[in-house]
Motif scaffolding. Structure first.
Motif, short mmCIF file in Angstrom:
data_model
loop_
_atom_site.label_atom_id
_atom_site.label_comp_id
_atom_site.label_asym_id
_atom_site.label_seq_id
_atom_site.Cartn_x
_atom_site.Cartn_y
_atom_site.Cartn_z
N VAL A 4 2.10 33.72 86.12
CA VAL A 4 2.85 34.56 87.06
C VAL A 4 3.44 35.73 86.28
CG1 VAL A 4 4.72 34.62 88.74
CG2 VAL A 4 3.45 32.51 88.41
N LYS A 5 3.36 36.93 86.85
CA LYS A 5 3.86 38.12 86.16
C LYS A 5 4.82 38.87 87.08
CE LYS A 5 2.00 42.34 84.07
NZ LYS A 5 0.75 43.05 83.75
N TYR A 6 5.99 39.22 86.53
CA TYR A 6 7.00 39.98 87.26
C TYR A 6 7.33 41.23 86.46
CZ TYR A 6 7.72 35.53 89.62
OH TYR A 6 7.53 34.37 90.32
N THR A 7 7.68 42.32 87.15
CA THR A 7 8.06 43.54 86.45
C THR A 7 9.37 44.09 87.02
OG1 THR A 7 6.77 44.91 87.95
CG2 THR A 7 5.68 44.20 85.94
N LYS A 8 10.10 44.76 86.14
CA LYS A 8 11.30 45.50 86.52
C LYS A 8 11.33 46.72 85.62
CE LYS A 8 16.32 45.28 86.81
NZ LYS A 8 17.51 44.44 86.60
N ALA A 9 11.21 47.89 86.24
CA ALA A 9 11.08 49.14 85.49
C ALA A 9 9.88 48.99 84.55
CB ALA A 9 12.36 49.50 84.77
N ASP A 10 10.08 49.15 83.23
CA ASP A 10 8.96 48.98 82.32
C ASP A 10 9.00 47.64 81.59
OD1 ASP A 10 11.12 49.67 80.74
OD2 ASP A 10 9.94 50.86 79.33
N TRP A 11 9.82 46.71 82.08
CA TRP A 11 9.89 45.36 81.52
C TRP A 11 8.97 44.43 82.29
CZ3 TRP A 11 12.15 44.19 77.04
CH2 TRP A 11 13.08 45.11 76.52
N VAL A 12 8.33 43.53 81.57
CA VAL A 12 7.40 42.56 82.16
C VAL A 12 7.83 41.16 81.71
CG1 VAL A 12 5.01 41.78 82.27
CG2 VAL A 12 5.52 44.22 82.08
N ALA A 13 7.89 40.24 82.66
CA ALA A 13 8.14 38.83 82.34
C ALA A 13 6.92 38.04 82.80
CB ALA A 13 9.40 38.33 83.04
N GLN A 14 6.29 37.35 81.88
CA GLN A 14 5.11 36.54 82.17
C GLN A 14 5.49 35.07 82.05
OE1 GLN A 14 1.41 38.14 80.33
NE2 GLN A 14 2.85 39.53 79.32
N ALA A 15 5.42 34.36 83.16
CA ALA A 15 5.79 32.95 83.18
C ALA A 15 4.54 32.08 83.17
CB ALA A 15 6.62 32.65 84.43
N ASP A 16 4.60 31.01 82.41
CA ASP A 16 3.49 30.06 82.33
C ASP A 16 4.04 28.72 81.86
OD1 ASP A 16 0.91 29.09 82.45
OD2 ASP A 16 0.06 30.65 81.19
N ILE A 17 3.14 27.78 81.63
CA ILE A 17 3.55 26.46 81.16
C ILE A 17 2.76 26.09 79.93
CG2 ILE A 17 4.25 25.62 83.44
CD1 ILE A 17 1.55 24.09 83.50
N GLN A 18 3.30 25.13 79.19
CA GLN A 18 2.56 24.55 78.09
C GLN A 18 2.70 23.04 78.19
OE1 GLN A 18 4.33 26.13 74.55
NE2 GLN A 18 6.10 24.79 74.62
N GLU A 19 1.62 22.34 77.85
CA GLU A 19 1.67 20.88 77.86
C GLU A 19 2.18 20.40 76.51
OE1 GLU A 19 -0.99 16.97 78.99
OE2 GLU A 19 -1.94 18.93 79.04
N LEU A 20 3.14 19.49 76.55
CA LEU A 20 3.72 18.95 75.33
C LEU A 20 2.92 17.73 74.88
CD1 LEU A 20 7.46 19.22 76.38
CD2 LEU A 20 6.11 20.86 75.06
N ASP A 21 3.11 17.33 73.65
CA ASP A 21 2.38 16.19 73.08
C ASP A 21 2.66 14.88 73.82
OD1 ASP A 21 1.19 17.82 71.18
OD2 ASP A 21 2.70 17.38 69.66
#
Length: 73
Positions: A4-21
């Motif tokens: 998922v990607k969100y933007t505000k002005a020239d800032w970008v926040a990319q959200a994702d997940i990682q699987e833990l051990d």
């Protein structure tokens, strides 16, 4: 990255997940400037791991919203 990607002005926040051990999942967010350099990137993780990838992504998107809300334009 970037489920998922969100933007505000020239800032970008990319959200994702990682699987833990241990089989759990953790939300992660990469915040950067759209046209900036890598020194302006910051990686954030959700504090608590989740049992499902859906819950981890939900927590990551909430964190991305909070991080972008703190950005001053």
């Amino acid at each position: 990255m970037a489920a998922v990607k969100y933007t505000k002005a020239d800032w970008v926040a990319q959200a994702d997940i990682q699987e833990l051990d241990n089989g759990q999942f953790q939300g992660v967010v990469l915040v950067s400037r759209e046209h900036g350099n890598s020194s302006e990137e910051a990686r954030h993780t959700v504090a608590a791991p989740s049992d499902s990838p859906e819950q981890a992504l939900e927590q990551a998107t909430a964190l991305a919203h909070r991080l972008l809300a703190d950005v001053t334009v």
